[in-house]
Design an enzyme around this catalytic site. Structure first.
Site, PDB file in Angstrom:
ATOM      1  CB  CYS A 105      60.287  60.756 -15.399  1.00 45.55           C
ATOM      2  SG  CYS A 105      59.772  62.374 -14.413  1.00 45.55           S
TER       3      CYS A 105
ATOM      4  CD  GLU B 160      64.117  61.909 -15.710  1.00 44.88           C
ATOM      5  OE1 GLU B 160      64.513  62.882 -14.663  1.00 44.88           O
ATOM      6  OE2 GLU B 160      63.106  62.059 -16.232  1.00 44.88           O
TER       7      GLU B 160
ATOM      8  CE1 TYR C  62      61.891  64.899 -10.371  1.00 45.92           C
ATOM      9  CE2 TYR C  62      63.425  63.540 -11.803  1.00 45.92           C
ATOM     10  CZ  TYR C  62      62.763  64.914 -11.310  1.00 45.92           C
ATOM     11  OH  TYR C  62      63.231  65.958 -12.111  1.00 45.92           O
TER      12      TYR C  62
END
Length: 237
Positions: A135, A205, A139
């Site tokens: 995560c 994700e 990102y």
């Protein structure tokens, strides 16, 4: 090759699919339907509230006080930075308190957070970091890829700026280093388990973008109840 580099190599195809997902591409272009982003904000706020709890579980599993303090700091940052940003987005998107009160996590959001809790409760600090790191790291890479984009929608500009920032890069690099440090001091069986956590989170994700783009719902719409990760009854209607 470090453990983190090995994991990044193993998930390259999954991450490339995320980079090219319509949700991510259209966000950068400014053409993403705001209804999809609005849905994403609701689901991601739910996800982050549990992500912060898993970070706190990592703090409790640390073997030294310095790591405990840093993991707790990360949990606090999730609340202060990312969740605060989502609160701002919620106001801009007209998400009401009634909507928040009646919110139901989508199947993917519920499953992803459940995966994080399982890794945390069944393993050690390395399992926690391996499960939550995609995560952070994905990102940041998306933020880097999109940082030169100039979408007309201000909300999209702010989202890109947050994840392509120097502040966020430092958090990502800290957790990558922490993962490598743990991996050097655990068994091969532990590293294999950590690898699986990392790969599964990377799959989730991708699924999270797909969930938001398709406005995912539970397959059977009725008055059934499920339990969220707080063990509270949630009505699906």
């Amino acid at each position: 090759m470090s453990f983190s580099q090995l994991l990044r190599q193993k998930v390259d195809a999954i991450w490339e699919a995320s980079f090219h997902h319509p949700f991510v591409k259209e966000l950068g272009e400014g053409t993403l339907n705001l209804a999809c982003f609005r849905y994403y904000v609701l689901q991601d706020s739910y996800y982050l509230s549990h992500f912060a709890r898993v970070q706190a579980l990592g703090a409790a599993r640390a073997v030294d006080l310095a790591t405990t303090a840093r993991m707790a700091h990360h949990a606090q940052n999730t609340q202060q930075a990312e969740l605060s940003l989502h609160e701002k987005f919620a106001k801009q998107l007209g998400i009401t308190e009634e909507e928040k009160a009646s919110f139901v996590p989508a199947p993917t959001a519920y499953a992803y957070t459940s995966h994080l809790y399982r890794a945390a409760y069944e393993g050690h600090l390395g399992d926690v970091i391996a499960a939550i790191l995609p995560c952070y790291w994905l990102y940041y890479e998306i933020g880097e890829r999109l940082k030169h984009c100039t979408p007309q929608e201000p909300i999209y500009q702010e989202w890109i700026a947050a994840y392509g920032s120097e502040w966020f890069r430092q958090l990502v690099e800290e957790q990558i280093q922490r993962l490598d440090t743990v991996a050097e001091n655990v068994s091969e069986a532990d590293r294999k388990r950590m690898e699986q956590h990392f790969i599964i989170s990377s799959q989730y994700e991708y699924s999270f973008w797909e969930m938001a783009y398709r406005l995912e719902t539970w397959p059977i719409q009725g008055k059934e109840k499920v339990k969220d990760a707080d063990n509270q009854g949630i009505e699906i209607s």
